[in-house]
Design a protein around this motif. Sequence first.
Motif, PDB file in Angstrom:
ATOM      1  N   ASN A 739       0.793  -1.231   0.000  1.00 35.09           N
ATOM      2  CA  ASN A 739       0.000   0.000   0.000  1.00 35.09           C
ATOM      3  C   ASN A 739       0.825   1.281   0.000  1.00 35.09           C
ATOM      4  O   ASN A 739       0.267   2.371   0.064  1.00 35.09           O
ATOM      5  CB  ASN A 739      -0.918   0.024   1.241  1.00 35.09           C
ATOM      6  N   GLU A 741       2.880   4.555  -0.897  1.00 34.15           N
ATOM      7  CA  GLU A 741       2.676   5.554  -1.937  1.00 34.15           C
ATOM      8  C   GLU A 741       3.840   5.603  -2.922  1.00 34.15           C
ATOM      9  O   GLU A 741       3.632   5.723  -4.128  1.00 34.15           O
ATOM     10  CB  GLU A 741       2.484   6.930  -1.292  1.00 34.15           C
ATOM     11  N   ASN A 744       3.811   2.676  -5.300  1.00 33.15           N
ATOM     12  CA  ASN A 744       2.650   2.786  -6.183  1.00 33.15           C
ATOM     13  C   ASN A 744       2.887   3.807  -7.291  1.00 33.15           C
ATOM     14  O   ASN A 744       2.540   3.574  -8.456  1.00 33.15           O
ATOM     15  CB  ASN A 744       1.409   3.165  -5.372  1.00 33.15           C
ATOM     16  N   LYS A 745       3.493   4.937  -6.955  1.00 31.77           N
ATOM     17  CA  LYS A 745       3.774   5.949  -7.978  1.00 31.77           C
ATOM     18  C   LYS A 745       4.740   5.414  -9.036  1.00 31.77           C
ATOM     19  O   LYS A 745       4.577   5.669 -10.231  1.00 31.77           O
ATOM     20  CB  LYS A 745       4.346   7.203  -7.319  1.00 31.77           C
ATOM     21  N   GLU A 796      -2.735   0.070 -16.408  1.00 29.24           N
ATOM     22  CA  GLU A 796      -3.170  -0.447 -15.102  1.00 29.24           C
ATOM     23  C   GLU A 796      -2.868  -1.936 -14.973  1.00 29.24           C
ATOM     24  O   GLU A 796      -2.412  -2.409 -13.921  1.00 29.24           O
ATOM     25  CB  GLU A 796      -4.665  -0.200 -14.912  1.00 29.24           C
ATOM     26  N   GLN A 799       0.823  -2.389 -14.581  1.00 31.13           N
ATOM     27  CA  GLN A 799       1.192  -1.998 -13.224  1.00 31.13           C
ATOM     28  C   GLN A 799       1.033  -3.175 -12.265  1.00 31.13           C
ATOM     29  O   GLN A 799       1.910  -3.443 -11.436  1.00 31.13           O
ATOM     30  CB  GLN A 799       0.313  -0.831 -12.780  1.00 31.13           C
ATOM     31  N   ASP A 800      -0.071  -3.906 -12.390  1.00 35.99           N
ATOM     32  CA  ASP A 800      -0.294  -5.070 -11.529  1.00 35.99           C
ATOM     33  C   ASP A 800       0.734  -6.163 -11.783  1.00 35.99           C
ATOM     34  O   ASP A 800       1.199  -6.836 -10.846  1.00 35.99           O
ATOM     35  CB  ASP A 800      -1.703  -5.623 -11.750  1.00 35.99           C
ATOM     36  N   TRP A 803       4.049  -5.178 -10.200  1.00 39.49           N
ATOM     37  CA  TRP A 803       3.970  -5.363  -8.750  1.00 39.49           C
ATOM     38  C   TRP A 803       4.118  -6.833  -8.384  1.00 39.49           C
ATOM     39  O   TRP A 803       4.837  -7.188  -7.445  1.00 39.49           O
ATOM     40  CB  TRP A 803       2.638  -4.806  -8.248  1.00 39.49           C
TER      41      TRP A 803
END
Length: 815
Positions: A739, A741, A744-745, A796, A799-800, A803
């Motif tokens: 989670n 920041e 995530n950016k 998006e 991005q997943d 990660w």
Amino acid sequence: MLSAVALSSFDQISFTALQSSVLVQAEGGFWLSQLFGRFHPMLVHFPIALILVAVVMELFTIGNFRHSYRGGIRFLVIIGAISAAISAGMGWLLAENEGITGSTLDLHRIIGMVSAGLSLLLLVLLRKSELNPSSSSIKAYRFFLFLTGIGIGAAGHFGASLTHGEDYLTEVLPQNADQEAPQSLTVDLATFASELSPEKEIQLVTNVRSILAHNCYKCHSGAKIEGELRLDEKEFVFAGGENGPVIAPGNPTKSELIRRVSLSKNHKEVMPEKGNLLSKEEIQLLTLWVEKGAPWPDGVAQQSVYRVAALAPRKPDLPASKPGLENPIDRWVDQYFKQNQLSWSEPVDDRTFLRRVYLDIIGLLPSPEELAAFQADTNPNKREIWIQNLLDRKDDFAQHWLTFWNDALRNDYTGTGYITKGRFAITDWLYTSIRDNKPYDQFVKELVNPSEKSKGFIEGIRWRGTVNASQRTEMQAAQNVGQVLLGLNLKCASCHDSFISDWKLEQAYAFANIFADSTLEVSRCEQPTGQMAKTKILWEELGEIDSLATKAEKLRQLADQLVQPANGRMYRTVVNRIWKQLMGRGMVEPVDEMDNAPWSQDLLDWLAVDFVENGYDLKRLIYQITTSKIYQSPSVTVASAEKLMAEDFKFQGVIRRRITAEQFSDAVAEIAAPLFDSVEVKFRPYQLIPEAKTNLSFARASLVANNEFLKALGRPNREIVSTSRDSQASLLQALELSNGEKLNKALVKGGEKWATTFSDPVVLTENLYAKALLRKPSPKELEVAQKALGPNPSPEAIQDLLWAVFLLPEFQLIY
């Protein structure tokens, strides 16, 4: 910029102390703006005091807005709001001209500016409520008054964190008290339940001494004797006090010592009379000791009950080489394997080797192209050649190993002490020393007998206000030099005679006196003794220190004596540290306790002497280790940190370990997007070394000030020496990676970058796996990725996928 609300209501620092900022001061600023900025700490106390007093006074007017206090409240609000606006401007000038930045400042600035804005709005609402005192106008005014007060309190807290450290308020809370327990509390009482062997007797009495030292020495030792009772030496313990013996061996119920420590807190005879009572476990251990007859083996008080490592160097005869075991390290490991009935494994494949050696030497991932070139190289000595090439990448090497030395030398870019001129950075000197591969003996001499650029290590931190004697800067210097350079723990002996070693209080003070401008007075358990410290090196066989010399001369003498080849301990210590950095575990553990037994005394001794004989060359040592067969063998997993540190540990090879916070950050930056903005970079080596070049498009994490992301991933607070990082995953890391920041950016930007580069999900996945893991995805992995990405990968979806790859153990571990 700084907020309207100041560094804090608790901050009595003068504005001149702000000349030493978190960063090097900005150059070329207009002197008048600098001058005005430095009025901020003085002016900022007005809104803090006035508005908060107005809040309190407003509470007395509830139900009667026309209260007689109204005139006073109006005056406080007006003056407070005006001073808030002015001090906000001064704070902006201060930050702009002094170069103060950081995440704490960001919070301080945002909350402070909002509070300043609210205070100006408050003037409008105050005027409106006085002209038209309706219920709604009064409620609005009071709401914003209380909100402004809350904002001021919050901003003041972060202001205090800027000048006094992030734990300024929280450190005094009970749950944040020092949790380091004495050695006795870590002992399983069942160990002593059966008949005691001589070894167990020594272990038991050692733990008893630990309890007495922590709880009783303040009143019952050589420095202070109450009730004619001393508990610091055997003969006095059994002699008892003014009312006779306090111990009845074999009979706890008749032992006054056990009775006293077992009483309730409010009993007039309870001991200790002041401070914390003994814990249940401590009382149980003392009781067990008395039940066993209160054993205290003859000689415990006169002879060491601890292992003491030799000081002098030793170079044992090197075992004969064998085919494939030419490296001296492998010869010693082979001997160890034979003694412990262990067998060799085949070296790891090229992919595993290259990833391991890149991360260990320069802290970066190899590219797919570099792997392809390495695999295509047919030279039988290619591993040695590539290792040397990595060592020759001076700036990449320096930016990676800067992390290691920053931890050990407690060098950082922000933190307690910098604003108050109580701490000095050594980054310029340290970076240059690493980059130029400065010989280690010279490196140590410049730390101990420093120039202006390298003085930060022994200067310690001038902590806020009055601190205990064991943390004065001279004693910090002694502790830091002992810990980092000699693998020695002097912290206990800085307060009283150590209960974990033979080092005495007087010896610690004699060593600390070398770093002092004037003679130190010895304090035992924070009580001055009236005794003045001598001036001596810890091992007198290394030489003498002239007690009448100036501080500069004493430091020169100390530096010369420490680095001489006769000081085998210092060179075993650094060899052991580098070994752990590359192999995952030191030959001696913990690395700061060099009196502990190594798993191979011969290998440690031989490497230390070889290091000295070959010019104190740290890069050569790294080359020697990384070119060994044992370094290039498959990594070994260890079930727990306890087993890794266990006395019966058996060495089998490189320990599988997690990449550091900095390595993870750099890898994410290479694959997705940089995690840190340019303003977060606190050290720029290219300003220092113009010829330094790099192909990287991001700032290395080692050059960035500590932040919540790096802390979560294991970067320590460098206000104290840190020589080991925990490789175990934690809940905080999981939360930050899930989670956080910053990550995530970077993922968002990375998703956009990969989406513009690749439109085919198969090609995208193959390239991602090649870059992140140096391999192709398996059919199953490719299938899952295609389902996640769809026929037209969106940012998006990418991005997943990024990660998911970053969280793979294969990405986060060094195999």
